[in-house]
Design an enzyme around this catalytic site. Sequence first.
Site, PDB file in Angstrom:
ATOM      1  CG  LEU A  27      -2.034  -1.044   1.235  1.00  0.00           C
ATOM      2  CD1 LEU A  27      -2.806  -0.984   2.541  1.00  0.00           C
ATOM      3  CD2 LEU A  27      -2.976  -0.858   0.060  1.00  0.00           C
ATOM      4  CG  PHE A  70       6.092   2.392  11.829  1.00  0.00           C
ATOM      5  CD1 PHE A  70       5.901   1.022  11.785  1.00  0.00           C
ATOM      6  CD2 PHE A  70       4.992   3.206  11.922  1.00  0.00           C
ATOM      7  CE1 PHE A  70       4.630   0.469  11.831  1.00  0.00           C
ATOM      8  CE2 PHE A  70       3.719   2.660  11.977  1.00  0.00           C
ATOM      9  CZ  PHE A  70       3.530   1.288  11.921  1.00  0.00           C
ATOM     10  CG  ASP A  79       0.037  13.237  10.364  1.00  0.00           C
ATOM     11  OD1 ASP A  79       0.144  14.392   9.913  1.00  0.00           O
ATOM     12  OD2 ASP A  79       0.412  12.232   9.745  1.00  0.00           O
TER      13      ASP A  79
END
Length: 713
Positions: free
Chosen positions: A50, A55, A179
């Site tokens: 995807l 991370f 975020d």
Amino acid sequence: MNLVYCSQGHPNPAGNRFCQHCGEPMLGVNPRNLPNGVTLGDRYRIVRELGKGGFGQTYLAQDLNRFHELCVLKEFAPQVQGDYALQKSQELFEREAGVLYKLQHPQIPRFRELFRVAYQGEERLFLVQDYVDGQTYQALLNTRKQQGIGFTEAEVVELFEDILPVLHYIHALWVVHRDISPDNLILRTQDRKPVLIDFGGVKEVAVRAELQYSPAALAGQSTIIPTRLGKAGYAPREQMQRGVVSAQSDLYALAATALALLTGKEPQELIDNRTLSWHWSQIGHISPKFQGILEKMLQPIPSDRYQSAQEVLQALDDTQGHPLIATVAHTPEAPVVPIISPVPTPAEPNTGATFAVVPPATSAVSASVTPKRSHWGCLGKTLLWLLVIASAGAIGWWAGSWWIRSQVEKLSSSPTPTLTLTPTTSPTATPTSSSTPVDNSEAQRQQALQQRRQNLGIELSFYEELVNQAFENLKPEQKGKVLGNTPEEASLRADRDKIANDLLNQIEQVNLTSQVRKDLGTYNSADRKQWTSRVNRLRLSSRSLTDLANGKFAALLPQYTAKTLNLDFDDWLKTPVGQLWYAIAADIVPTLEAKTALETVVFDPGATSKQLNGTLKLGEGKAYIAQLAAGQLMQLKLEAPDQVLISVYSPSGQVQILEDSPERNWSGTLPESGFYELVIISNAPETTNYQLDLTVNDTSPVTTPTPSVSPAF
């Protein structure tokens, strides 16, 4: 057109050096990336990548223990060296993952587990979450920008009403998202509700791990500058410059998201960085009351903003008559926490995701609807604050807030910024750069196509690849080109939309099951092998399954067969139209297992013939198996329209008897003993009946061993 995707999921033509949507560099293939089709720990089968998250890589996978249900695997792969550093990093990761486990809300992807697995001699660690079928608001905005339009105020208010209760919920659990942006909000296909994704506490761990456990850091020689996670323009100054996050920083980011949706522009394009005043004249027409709400959410000093999501909901209720959504019964303000010690602010802050703050205890959550709050007078507010101050821990919170405000005010050393208000203009469309907006009829046409796609449950990325392949097949000169919005390209866009409409018509005619449609774009050779194993258990070979799938595909999508496109069959299966063949095959296998498309021929005692009858629609087929012996004389007589074809396969497949044949009579001596396969397929446009007479000279039980059937894909 072959598409590649940036880490935000934006489609780009292969060969692009930078994403044409967000400008992110397009990186090459990482050797650590997991290939499509690989199964991890006999549990998760990788469907496709995807993108690259904060991370590590993120994959779409199927959970083999849950009926191949789709899920998301996010790998934790910090750039550290040594077993000790990796162990400590994973401990941090597991601790932060516990935050996600506490979040149980229908508009937050459910955290399933941390999954460890050895792959090619290396231990890998993944965070597993539910997969959300839908489009990000950034993708929706990009589509609208191509049409020269943005979101309306009513749509943004509806988004606020749906997502503010989610923020209220996480803030009550002392979790800050940090975020929020159009990329991290998904409009779920199932119920058209926004879903909040990519909580970044776990992403923060990767940065902290590299800061603390890189070889240079362990040696006391690190020169790495701590990274402020958050998106420039969306995250407020206190977050980007000092790493300070709070409930108020999430509200700021939500307001910035609203401006991006309303205007089609990035927030940093709408603010004066020197005075921190917003250019409201560029935002277009919004009601003065809603503008006032956004102004307060966007104040540069956190204490000047709304202090909770519930306050914003109350403001919407008071000003626009919208009912309050279910909220949290008791709402402690999310703590303001400096994440990393102050450092010089980089010129262009890196984009990352969230930080989750978890206190020793959490507040109880209620799903009840909170009634409209009464308006307190000055005395009432004073009494309320006295009670709060008297409660345990409140003094510490108050002191921390006072310190943060003083620090932020120091940062804003320039004169106190104000929001410059100018009269709004009448609504205008926002065209994409260097292009002309499409007219209303074209926008409505494309919106109707997208609505049909969503109703069918087909993923946008696969749909675009499918339409692109069909369009380039019709217009080879357009291969590799990106279709723009100029008037000169209007006819090309009309041609592409017609192709898309025809494809949707054909997919509807194929009548695929809903789950099979959702899986379009994920099928590969591993699926074919599994299906082959399943039909082998029915005494069928893969040849019969291939015939049945080919027959239906050729009847309903004749212009896209491998033969028509002049492609080798295996190469053709790797194209988007090949995914439609996979989908047809996926639906056929259960009908064979249920014996609705398969019949075993059993002769009556003493009989030497059997009459087989059936009714077939366009593209449908029926398979028969008959256990016969070598040396027997077999005769076939088929009564059916010319468009009905028959295939006959020997048990080993080494002898070709009939294949997609229009013959109506055949006789011959059987070369082998075992289960013979007979497949009848109709290409007739109307529903048709057939009759097959099968005769053999001796139907006594066959005693010779039955050869095993090997897959023939």
